[in-house]
Design an enzyme around this catalytic site. Sequence first.
Site, PDB file in Angstrom:
ATOM      1  N   THR A 242     -50.795  26.635 -10.275  1.00 17.46           N
ATOM      2  CA  THR A 242     -50.883  25.129 -10.747  1.00 17.46           C
ATOM      3  C   THR A 242     -51.978  24.251 -10.037  1.00 17.46           C
ATOM      4  O   THR A 242     -52.943  23.738 -10.391  1.00 17.46           O
ATOM      5  CB  THR A 242     -49.645  24.327 -10.705  1.00 17.46           C
ATOM      6  OG1 THR A 242     -48.618  25.177 -11.381  1.00 17.46           O
ATOM      7  CG2 THR A 242     -49.898  23.068 -11.639  1.00 17.46           C
TER       8      THR A 242
ATOM      9  N   GLY B 138     -48.553  35.644 -10.232  1.00 19.26           N
ATOM     10  CA  GLY B 138     -47.990  36.189  -9.076  1.00 19.26           C
ATOM     11  C   GLY B 138     -46.736  35.339  -8.955  1.00 19.26           C
ATOM     12  O   GLY B 138     -46.464  34.613  -9.940  1.00 19.26           O
TER      13      GLY B 138
ATOM     14  N   GLU C  91     -20.973  40.474  11.020  1.00  9.97           N
ATOM     15  CA  GLU C  91     -22.335  40.327  11.401  1.00  9.97           C
ATOM     16  C   GLU C  91     -22.875  40.869  12.386  1.00  9.97           C
ATOM     17  O   GLU C  91     -23.977  41.057  12.780  1.00  9.97           O
ATOM     18  CB  GLU C  91     -22.500  38.703  11.579  1.00  9.97           C
ATOM     19  CG  GLU C  91     -22.101  37.721  10.326  1.00  9.97           C
ATOM     20  CD  GLU C  91     -22.833  38.183   9.186  1.00  9.97           C
ATOM     21  OE1 GLU C  91     -24.234  38.535   9.307  1.00  9.97           O
ATOM     22  OE2 GLU C  91     -22.296  37.819   7.790  1.00  9.97           O
TER      23      GLU C  91
HETATM   24  P1  ADP Z   1     -47.258  27.728  -8.573  1.00 13.67           P
HETATM   25  O1  ADP Z   1     -47.740  27.156  -9.727  1.00 13.67           O
HETATM   26  O2  ADP Z   1     -47.861  29.239  -8.468  1.00 13.67           O
HETATM   27  O3  ADP Z   1     -45.609  28.129  -9.010  1.00 13.67           O
HETATM   28  P2  ADP Z   1     -47.702  25.452  -7.087  1.00 13.67           P
HETATM   29  O4  ADP Z   1     -49.414  25.270  -7.594  1.00 13.67           O
HETATM   30  O5  ADP Z   1     -47.138  24.539  -8.125  1.00 13.67           O
HETATM   31  O6  ADP Z   1     -47.431  26.980  -7.184  1.00 13.67           O
HETATM   32  O7  ADP Z   1     -47.382  25.291  -5.773  1.00 13.67           O
HETATM   33  C1  ADP Z   1     -46.547  24.093  -5.355  1.00 13.67           C
HETATM   34  C2  ADP Z   1     -47.093  23.547  -3.992  1.00 13.67           C
HETATM   35  O8  ADP Z   1     -47.203  24.415  -3.199  1.00 13.67           O
HETATM   36  C3  ADP Z   1     -48.385  22.912  -4.206  1.00 13.67           C
HETATM   37  O9  ADP Z   1     -48.586  21.734  -4.747  1.00 13.67           O
HETATM   38  C4  ADP Z   1     -48.999  22.864  -2.601  1.00 13.67           C
HETATM   39  O10 ADP Z   1     -48.355  21.773  -2.019  1.00 13.67           O
HETATM   40  C5  ADP Z   1     -48.153  24.358  -2.060  1.00 13.67           C
HETATM   41  N1  ADP Z   1     -49.124  25.309  -1.936  1.00 13.67           N
HETATM   42  C6  ADP Z   1     -48.782  26.272  -2.733  1.00 13.67           C
HETATM   43  N2  ADP Z   1     -49.853  27.317  -2.389  1.00 13.67           N
HETATM   44  C7  ADP Z   1     -50.595  26.905  -1.631  1.00 13.67           C
HETATM   45  C8  ADP Z   1     -51.829  27.218  -0.910  1.00 13.67           C
HETATM   46  N3  ADP Z   1     -52.566  28.374  -1.133  1.00 13.67           N
HETATM   47  N4  ADP Z   1     -52.891  26.193  -0.092  1.00 13.67           N
HETATM   48  C9  ADP Z   1     -51.852  25.086  -0.161  1.00 13.67           C
HETATM   49  N5  ADP Z   1     -50.794  24.533  -0.569  1.00 13.67           N
HETATM   50  C10 ADP Z   1     -50.228  25.540  -1.633  1.00 13.67           C
HETATM   51 ZN    ZN Z   2     -23.353  41.547   5.522  1.00 11.50          ZN
HETATM   52 MG    MG Z   3     -47.099  26.125 -11.416  1.00  9.63          MG
END
Ligand code: ADP
Ligand code: ZN
Ligand code: MG
Length: 517
Positions: A131, A124, A343
């Site tokens: 993560t 996604g 705009e």
């Molecule tokens: P990805 O790995 O999909 O790029 P991360 O897990 O690194 O995203 O997300 C980064 C941060 O965004 C998380 O540490 C959290 O703070 C916030 N976050 C993202 N998705 C959620 C969720 N579903 N619920 C709560 N916090 C989220």
């Molecule tokens: Zn424009």
């Molecule tokens: Mg990540």
Amino acid sequence: MGMKRFRAILAGAAAAAALCGLLLSMTIDSAARTRATVAQVLTALALAGFVATAVTRPAPGHAEAAGATRGAVPEDVRGRCNFSKVAANEQALASLRELRDYLREPEKYVRYGARIPRGVLLYGPPGTGKTLLARALAGEAGVPFFALSGSDFVEKFVGVGASRVRELFRKARKAGKCVVFIDEIDAMGKRRDDSVSDERDQTLNALLSEMSGFYTGDGVIVIAATNRMEALDPALLRPGRFDRQIEVGLPGRAERLSILKLHSAGKPLDAEVSLDELAAQTVSFSGASLENLLNEAALLAALRGTPTIGKSEVQTAFYRAVAGSDRPATASPEELWSIAVHEAGHALVSYLLAPESRILRVSILPAGGGAAGYNLCVPRERVMPDKRQMESQICVLLAGRAAEQAVLGEEALTAGASGDLSRAAELAMAMVMELGMAGEPAVSLKALQRGCGGAGGQEASRALLNRLYDSTLSLIDRYNRALNALAEALMRSESLTGEEAVKILEDNLSDERPESA
Ligand code: ADP
Ligand code: ZN
Ligand code: MG
């Protein structure tokens, strides 16, 4: 797949309509952002937002990854992360709960002869919590967490990546039960075509053989994450490898609300701040961008020394997130006037043709990404756009240029409309090539032409764009008074809220409304 493609195109369309800025310099990342959006539309994977808000924090797990040369260092996440830190993502959570139960009690599953997935692939857009989910699984199950990034395995020297993979799995098995997390797996697991290097091939083979090698009773769970599912080698997705694939998509409105609630806990939000309203505005924000927005608001409140985090801080953080910080206008009065006209054109046509998307702000202050001004709308969230909606969105995109032509004249067209024009062209191409929305409703030109090459569809796309441009121009001619009034108001106050802008338009429109574009 069909549904996903539609949704992606809608998101692209929404993105296009949401932030129609006048770009002064077309070189900066606005152009790159646009391209990212196209790529996403084409891959039908990720949904773009107002602007694809890239999350530029260092990838979690990099600290561990730094030690990758010597081998992965497991991280103890017990007590620090668990499922309560994850809002939304119900489908992924349900799957991970099973894995947690398995990690806690593998014997039970083995006794029933159940085959536990060896690998789970989370896919996604960035910032959706992949993560976080993997880490939460390890925390819930109380097992060590090994995190590495696919790019850590990609090395100049043949064989180095492969030996790192073997090393990682040796350590993991030694740790007993654990979660191994491989971020950006697409870096090592790219489709093997002719362009691929020997080194990456060996690394991927090592991963595949390690994954088929271990016994499910070991209690090693491998979770991989990617935001480029389509780039993965199909071998990775075969049974016994990453045979469970879970989409971690952008949150919908209700999910955004729960993420906002989770991250506002412990922050002194003022009672006048409505998280519900904020969730409605933040169409196509990821969890990470939502978290970031609240954090920005908190920082701002701290800077201003206000007793609570107020509405003003939250709104400012929101505008910054979607359009970058306002900078003082440095353009000359003549330039400002052309920006205002441009705009105002977007705002007028959006008001007339896409009343379902709410105008939030119209501004002629320079903002992020080289935008000289912008027009910010919340598009209505729809599962599938229809032809009318897509045409309206093209018109909204073309309206900046049409206003320049109608009010300033042919000689005064600005270079700033380039982003608008290319997004309109992309949308038109999608309508012509893939959606059967221009001419023959049953014909997907793209599918017909697959394998034959050829640049068909260009003519039809041009005709579509020209037709929509003409109708946009005549709208602008017809409502010239409203456009001028809005542009003049922008000259006076530089930035208007959606309500202010709509009020000015309404006061200066005649009663009739166009039937359609
Ligand atoms: P990805 O790995 O999909 O790029 P991360 O897990 O690194 O995203 O997300 C980064 C941060 O965004 C998380 O540490 C959290 O703070 C916030 N976050 C993202 N998705 C959620 C969720 N579903 N619920 C709560 N916090 C989220
Ligand atoms: Zn424009
Ligand atoms: Mg990540």
